[in-house]
Write a protein that holds these residues in place. Structure first.
Motif, PDB file in Angstrom:
ATOM      1  N   THR A   2      -1.072   5.181  -3.628  1.00 31.23           N
ATOM      2  CA  THR A   2      -1.512   4.248  -2.606  1.00 31.23           C
ATOM      3  C   THR A   2      -1.790   4.902  -1.267  1.00 31.23           C
ATOM      4  OG1 THR A   2       0.760   3.697  -2.109  1.00 31.23           O
ATOM      5  CG2 THR A   2      -0.399   2.278  -3.667  1.00 31.23           C
ATOM      6  N   GLU A 138      -5.437   1.912  -7.998  1.00 35.50           N
ATOM      7  CA  GLU A 138      -5.769   1.895  -6.570  1.00 35.50           C
ATOM      8  C   GLU A 138      -7.080   1.147  -6.324  1.00 35.50           C
ATOM      9  OE1 GLU A 138      -2.828   4.964  -7.374  1.00 35.50           O
ATOM     10  OE2 GLU A 138      -4.738   4.496  -8.317  1.00 35.50           O
ATOM     11  N   MET A 139      -8.048   1.340  -7.228  1.00 36.13           N
ATOM     12  CA  MET A 139      -9.331   0.638  -7.108  1.00 36.13           C
ATOM     13  C   MET A 139      -9.110  -0.867  -7.299  1.00 36.13           C
ATOM     14  SD  MET A 139     -12.520   0.738  -6.452  1.00 36.13           S
ATOM     15  CE  MET A 139     -12.871   2.473  -6.550  1.00 36.13           C
ATOM     16  N   LYS A 142      -7.684  -2.327  -4.187  1.00 42.56           N
ATOM     17  CA  LYS A 142      -8.710  -2.471  -3.147  1.00 42.56           C
ATOM     18  C   LYS A 142      -9.620  -3.665  -3.424  1.00 42.56           C
ATOM     19  CE  LYS A 142      -8.884   2.354  -1.796  1.00 42.56           C
ATOM     20  NZ  LYS A 142      -9.630   3.615  -1.859  1.00 42.56           N
ATOM     21  N   GLU A 143      -9.810  -3.972  -4.707  1.00 38.31           N
ATOM     22  CA  GLU A 143     -10.648  -5.108  -5.099  1.00 38.31           C
ATOM     23  C   GLU A 143      -9.885  -6.437  -5.048  1.00 38.31           C
ATOM     24  OE1 GLU A 143     -11.826  -3.862  -9.017  1.00 38.31           O
ATOM     25  OE2 GLU A 143     -13.425  -2.578  -8.249  1.00 38.31           O
ATOM     26  N   ASN A 144      -8.646  -6.391  -4.572  1.00 37.39           N
ATOM     27  CA  ASN A 144      -7.805  -7.590  -4.459  1.00 37.39           C
ATOM     28  C   ASN A 144      -7.515  -8.255  -5.809  1.00 37.39           C
ATOM     29  OD1 ASN A 144      -7.459  -7.518  -1.621  1.00 37.39           O
ATOM     30  ND2 ASN A 144      -9.573  -8.217  -1.436  1.00 37.39           N
ATOM     31  N   GLY A 184      -9.014  -9.377   1.261  1.00 32.15           N
ATOM     32  CA  GLY A 184      -7.577  -9.187   1.414  1.00 32.15           C
ATOM     33  C   GLY A 184      -6.963 -10.022   2.515  1.00 32.15           C
TER      34      GLY A 184
END
Length: 188
Positions: A2, A138-139, A142-144, A184
């Motif tokens: 992260t 992690e992706m 980031k994409e919630n 987010g």
């Protein structure tokens, strides 16, 4: 991972309401390992069609406990493999320390010990696991697709599976009605 060497090992992933993947919709996942190489977790709120009686018969166990727990669908990978989350550090090869109080192992002798002793130690048995390749989790964060919160042992061991997703969200103090799917953030 992260951020600068941080890890999510021992954290709960909570599927966002908009995560429609049938393997992960409204799931709660305990992350058992997380590094630059990827992540491994166990879904803790999806009962598997197999029963503990099926597992007992297959492994020829003598069940000494009062209750037989639910078998969980731990994830879509290696569905034939059993994973045991347990609270006491048992001396079995291959066990992984998730937190100082929680361990994960695949050695059938762990389940044998837990089943055949008259102990009241809490444990969770799952078939399969959830896995992410390097950078994949992690992706998704980031994409919630996921919320992250600290582990609360009640969610793993005390609450019925149908209550675990909402209980995990409640730990964060989030009102789902104000949660937005992108960016987010929250609606004021």
């Amino acid at each position: 991972m992260t951020a600068e060497g941080s890890t999510l090992t021992g954290k709960l992933l909570i599927a966002m309401p908009n995560l429609n993947d049938p393997n992960f919709a409204r799931t709660v996942v305990i992350l058992c390992a997380h590094s630059d190489d990827g992540a491994l977790g166990i879904i803790v709120n999806q009962p598997h069609p197999a029963t503990m009686d099926d597992v007992i018969d297959q492994l020829d166990l003598d069940w000494m406990r009062l209750q037989k727990p639910v078998v969980y669908q731990g994830g879509p990978v290696s569905l034939e493999r059993g994973f045991i989350l347990y609270e006491k550090g048992l001396d079995f090869p291959g066990s992984l320390e998730v937190t100082p109080e929680l361990f994960m192992g695949t050695n059938p002798d762990i389940l044998k010990h837990l089943a055949e002793s008259e102990t009241s130690e809490s444990f969770l048995f799952a078939l399969g696991y959830a896995g992410w390749g390097a950078g994949q989790l992690e992706m998704e964060l980031k994409e919630n697709s996921w919320l992250v919160c600290d582990l609360d042992r009640r969610i793993l061991f005390d609450l019925p599976p149908s209550e675990r997703w909402q209980a995990a969200i409640d730990l964060l103090g989030i009102d789902l009605a104000k949660l937005v799917d992108t960016g987010g953030g929250f609606i004021n």
